[in-house]
Design a protein around this motif. Structure first.
Motif, mmCIF file in Angstrom:
data_model
loop_
_atom_site.group_PDB
_atom_site.id
_atom_site.type_symbol
_atom_site.label_atom_id
_atom_site.label_comp_id
_atom_site.label_asym_id
_atom_site.label_seq_id
_atom_site.Cartn_x
_atom_site.Cartn_y
_atom_site.Cartn_z
ATOM 1 N N LEU A 78 -64.881 -2.752 70.328
ATOM 2 C CA LEU A 78 -64.763 -1.470 71.007
ATOM 3 C C LEU A 78 -65.430 -0.443 70.098
ATOM 4 O O LEU A 78 -65.030 -0.277 68.943
ATOM 5 C CB LEU A 78 -63.287 -1.143 71.235
ATOM 6 N N LEU A 79 -66.418 0.267 70.630
ATOM 7 C CA LEU A 79 -67.297 1.064 69.786
ATOM 8 C C LEU A 79 -67.168 2.547 70.087
ATOM 9 O O LEU A 79 -67.004 2.950 71.246
ATOM 10 C CB LEU A 79 -68.763 0.633 69.976
ATOM 11 N N LEU A 80 -67.254 3.346 69.026
ATOM 12 C CA LEU A 80 -67.286 4.797 69.125
ATOM 13 C C LEU A 80 -68.457 5.298 68.291
ATOM 14 O O LEU A 80 -68.629 4.862 67.149
ATOM 15 C CB LEU A 80 -65.981 5.400 68.602
ATOM 16 N N PRO A 81 -69.285 6.184 68.831
ATOM 17 C CA PRO A 81 -70.394 6.707 68.027
ATOM 18 C C PRO A 81 -69.891 7.385 66.753
ATOM 19 O O PRO A 81 -68.845 8.039 66.755
ATOM 20 C CB PRO A 81 -71.077 7.702 68.972
ATOM 21 N N ASN A 82 -70.626 7.223 65.683
ATOM 22 C CA ASN A 82 -70.271 7.839 64.410
ATOM 23 C C ASN A 82 -70.605 9.327 64.449
ATOM 24 O O ASN A 82 -71.509 9.756 65.178
ATOM 25 C CB ASN A 82 -71.035 7.154 63.270
ATOM 26 N N GLY A 83 -69.874 10.112 63.684
ATOM 27 C CA GLY A 83 -70.119 11.539 63.661
ATOM 28 C C GLY A 83 -69.503 12.184 62.442
ATOM 29 O O GLY A 83 -68.873 11.533 61.604
ATOM 30 N N ALA A 84 -69.634 13.514 62.378
ATOM 31 C CA ALA A 84 -69.136 14.251 61.214
ATOM 32 C C ALA A 84 -67.622 14.241 61.137
ATOM 33 O O ALA A 84 -67.046 14.469 60.068
ATOM 34 C CB ALA A 84 -69.641 15.697 61.258
ATOM 35 N N PHE A 85 -66.920 13.972 62.254
ATOM 36 C CA PHE A 85 -65.454 13.990 62.253
ATOM 37 C C PHE A 85 -64.867 12.980 61.271
ATOM 38 O O PHE A 85 -63.755 13.178 60.767
ATOM 39 C CB PHE A 85 -64.938 13.692 63.664
ATOM 40 N N ILE A 86 -65.600 11.886 61.007
ATOM 41 C CA ILE A 86 -65.043 10.825 60.165
ATOM 42 C C ILE A 86 -64.789 11.324 58.749
ATOM 43 O O ILE A 86 -63.884 10.841 58.057
ATOM 44 C CB ILE A 86 -65.992 9.606 60.162
ATOM 45 N N ASN A 87 -65.560 12.315 58.295
ATOM 46 C CA ASN A 87 -65.362 12.854 56.947
ATOM 47 C C ASN A 87 -64.124 13.738 56.861
ATOM 48 O O ASN A 87 -63.559 13.915 55.783
ATOM 49 C CB ASN A 87 -66.595 13.654 56.518
ATOM 50 N N ASP A 88 -63.702 14.318 58.005
ATOM 51 C CA ASP A 88 -62.547 15.214 58.015
ATOM 52 C C ASP A 88 -61.245 14.469 58.278
ATOM 53 O O ASP A 88 -60.216 14.788 57.681
ATOM 54 C CB ASP A 88 -62.752 16.308 59.072
ATOM 55 N N SER A 89 -61.268 13.512 59.194
ATOM 56 C CA SER A 89 -60.044 12.789 59.543
ATOM 57 C C SER A 89 -59.915 11.463 58.812
ATOM 58 O O SER A 89 -58.833 10.862 58.812
ATOM 59 C CB SER A 89 -60.007 12.531 61.050
ATOM 60 N N GLY A 90 -60.997 10.989 58.204
ATOM 61 C CA GLY A 90 -60.948 9.689 57.542
ATOM 62 C C GLY A 90 -60.779 8.530 58.500
ATOM 63 O O GLY A 90 -60.443 7.420 58.085
ATOM 64 N N GLY A 91 -60.982 8.789 59.807
ATOM 65 C CA GLY A 91 -60.806 7.729 60.796
ATOM 66 C C GLY A 91 -59.366 7.510 61.189
ATOM 67 O O GLY A 91 -59.050 6.537 61.874
ATOM 68 N N ALA A 92 -58.445 8.433 60.789
ATOM 69 C CA ALA A 92 -57.025 8.267 61.106
ATOM 70 C C ALA A 92 -56.652 8.930 62.430
ATOM 71 O O ALA A 92 -55.654 8.555 63.041
ATOM 72 C CB ALA A 92 -56.164 8.839 59.986
ATOM 73 N N TRP A 93 -57.430 9.890 62.896
ATOM 74 C CA TRP A 93 -57.136 10.563 64.163
ATOM 75 C C TRP A 93 -58.414 11.197 64.701
ATOM 76 O O TRP A 93 -59.370 11.432 63.953
ATOM 77 C CB TRP A 93 -56.039 11.624 63.993
ATOM 78 N N VAL A 94 -58.396 11.464 66.007
ATOM 79 C CA VAL A 94 -59.544 12.072 66.680
ATOM 80 C C VAL A 94 -59.016 13.026 67.753
ATOM 81 O O VAL A 94 -57.835 12.987 68.131
ATOM 82 C CB VAL A 94 -60.471 11.014 67.322
ATOM 83 N N TYR A 95 -59.888 13.877 68.267
ATOM 84 C CA TYR A 95 -59.589 14.718 69.420
ATOM 85 C C TYR A 95 -60.188 14.061 70.654
ATOM 86 O O TYR A 95 -61.404 13.873 70.749
ATOM 87 C CB TYR A 95 -60.163 16.119 69.235
ATOM 88 N N VAL A 96 -59.298 13.732 71.611
ATOM 89 C CA VAL A 96 -59.706 13.051 72.843
ATOM 90 C C VAL A 96 -59.673 14.050 73.989
ATOM 91 O O VAL A 96 -58.657 14.751 74.199
ATOM 92 C CB VAL A 96 -58.782 11.862 73.146
ATOM 93 N N LEU A 97 -60.757 14.133 74.759
ATOM 94 C CA LEU A 97 -60.843 15.067 75.875
ATOM 95 C C LEU A 97 -59.965 14.602 77.028
ATOM 96 O O LEU A 97 -59.793 13.389 77.257
ATOM 97 C CB LEU A 97 -62.290 15.208 76.353
ATOM 98 N N ASP A 98 -59.423 15.596 77.756
ATOM 99 C CA ASP A 98 -58.667 15.249 78.960
ATOM 100 C C ASP A 98 -59.638 14.939 80.091
ATOM 101 O O ASP A 98 -60.864 15.023 79.939
ATOM 102 C CB ASP A 98 -57.706 16.385 79.318
ATOM 103 N N ALA A 99 -59.073 14.578 81.251
ATOM 104 C CA ALA A 99 -59.916 14.141 82.371
ATOM 105 C C ALA A 99 -60.827 15.254 82.861
ATOM 106 O O ALA A 99 -61.984 15.011 83.236
ATOM 107 C CB ALA A 99 -59.027 13.633 83.513
#
Length: 433
Positions: free
Chosen positions: A362-383
């Motif tokens: 299951l793949l997610l594009p890499n981005g700048a967020f990984i440096n801030d969250s460390g891959g522990a959490w993300v912001y997911v858009l609603d419908a």
């Protein structure tokens, strides 16, 4: 008539409390109705205001980078920026101190092994060489005198030994003759004893001389060996001093390209000062800067490649330098077969390093967020796409383009990939369009 006059005149009586009670309820009802209407109006206004307030931190959504979670094949490799460096280099340090008298090479020139690069002067080294040469000459002269004296003494001892052996031989003959004569009665026993005593004396003198000769030879040989050993030390010291004088004329230890060579005539050079290096002009390696996240996955021997002009050039990791600086560490890659035809020291290239085999994920594009969250959490858009909620996730491997999602997301989820640094710990975002 009288009765009519005396009868009191009719008067208007004040309103009774009963009459007032009938009017007040009508006024209270109106007030209650007005209060209820006012409360409803305020509730409606508050609801309208509440509905108009942003739900979460309000951010500009026009510049956000959004990515969608998909199923695919994870390519377990990374692309790093590498710089070309000479595969072999020899550092040039000043062996001796002194003043630069002559510079015969220029920076960037191709030099041959043994080619003279520069010459310095140091009068102290020349004086030391002269002193060592004089000391060496004196020691050689002393050894020669010792050898001459030893040979003269040895000749004298040989001559003495020869005389004593001759005397012993004569005494032996006289005694043998006296023994025969005494047996025939021609000489007395006294004469026989005297000849025997003379024989024993000659034997004693010869033995004594042989011991003296051996002892003197041993002593003289030991003295000669010590002097020869001292001369050997002087030879080594003389060679060392001569080497330091020779080092005043610096030559190229290997063939190659002279780099960082900046000497000027008249400049003072201290012992140990770096004066440049000689690089291999034909063969190169790659020094790649890698994110510290991949340190535990790096290993000597892992394969990589560099692409130039549409052609791949395989290269393997030869060395790993685990010191972390600014969140990155360095690895060296060497070309396993041929290298790109056009390479210069310091030239930057993109190197691809393979860390594992491709696998479904299951793949997610890499981005700048990984440096801030460390891959522990993300912001997911609603419908509807008007807001985003913070969600805990778990990611696995990553490369330059993709992350492997292990938990917390499913295919189709849309995730903010931009930096989260400005959002703090906000649990929800409202996106303004």
């Amino acid at each position: 008539m009288h009765s009519k006059k005396n009868s009191p005149a009719p008067t208007t009586l004040p309103a009774s409390g009963a009459a007032m009670d009938t009017i007040v309820p009508r006024r209270r009802g109106r007030r209650i109705a007005l209060g209820i209407a006012l409360a409803l109006t305020m509730l409606m206004a508050a609801y309208a205001l509440w509905s108009m307030l942003p739900r979460g931190l309000r951010v500009d959504g026009t510049d956000l980078r959004i990515g969608q979670v998909t199923r695919g094949v994870f390519i377990d490799d990374i692309v790093v920026r590498a710089s070309a460096e000479p595969l072999h280099s020899v550092i040039l340090d000043a062996v001796e101190s002194g003043r630069v008298e002559e510079v015969l090479a220029v920076d960037g020139a191709l030099v041959k092994q043994g080619e003279l690069l520069f010459r310095i002067s140091n009068p102290q080294r020349h004086l030391e060489l002269l002193a060592r040469q004089s000391e060496h000459a004196v020691s050689i002269f002393n050894l020669s005198n010792l050898r001459v004296a030893q040979e003269a003494s040895a000749s004298d001892h040989r001559r003495r030994l020869d005389d004593l052996r001759f005397n012993l031989e004569q005494a032996q003959k006289r005694h043998d003759r006296n023994v025969r004569l005494a047996a025939q009665g021609f000489i007395s026993n006294v004469a026989l004893e005297e000849s025997h005593d003379a024989l024993r004396q000659q034997q004693h003198l010869l033995a004594q001389q042989e011991r003296a000769t051996a002892t003197e030879a041993q002593v003289r040989n030991a003295a000669a060996q010590q002097l020869e050993s001292a001369i050997g030390g002087l030879d080594s010291g003389l060679k060392l001093v001569a080497g330091t004088v020779d080092a005043l004329a610096v030559r190229a230890p290997v063939a190659g390209r002279l780099t960082n060579f900046r000497l000027q005539v008249g400049e003072s050079v201290a012992t140990g000062k770096n004066i440049g290096r000689i690089d291999d002009p034909a063969r190169f390696k790659l020094a790649a800067s890698v994110d510290e996240y991949y340190l535990n996955r790096m290993a000597v021997g892992r394969h990589g490649a560099v692409t130039q002009d549409g052609r791949d050039y395989p290269a393997d990791i030869r060395a790993i330098y685990p010191q972390i600086k600014d969140g990155r560490f360095i690895v060296d890659l060497v070309f396993t077969r041929e290298q790109p035809p056009v390479l210069n020291p310091g030239q930057s290239l993109d190197a691809r390093i393979t860390l594992g085999e491709p696998a479904p994920a299951l793949l997610l594009p890499n981005g700048a967020f990984i440096n801030d969250s460390g891959g522990a959490w993300v912001y997911v858009l609603d419908a509807a796409g008007g807001g985003a909620e913070r969600r805990a996730v778990r990611v696995g491997r990553r490369n330059n383009a993709q992350l492997e999602v292990l938990a917390g997301l499913q295919a189709g989820d849309r995730v903010i990939l931009s930096s989260y640094a400005a959002y703090g710990n906000s649990p929800r975002l409202q996106l303004a369009r």
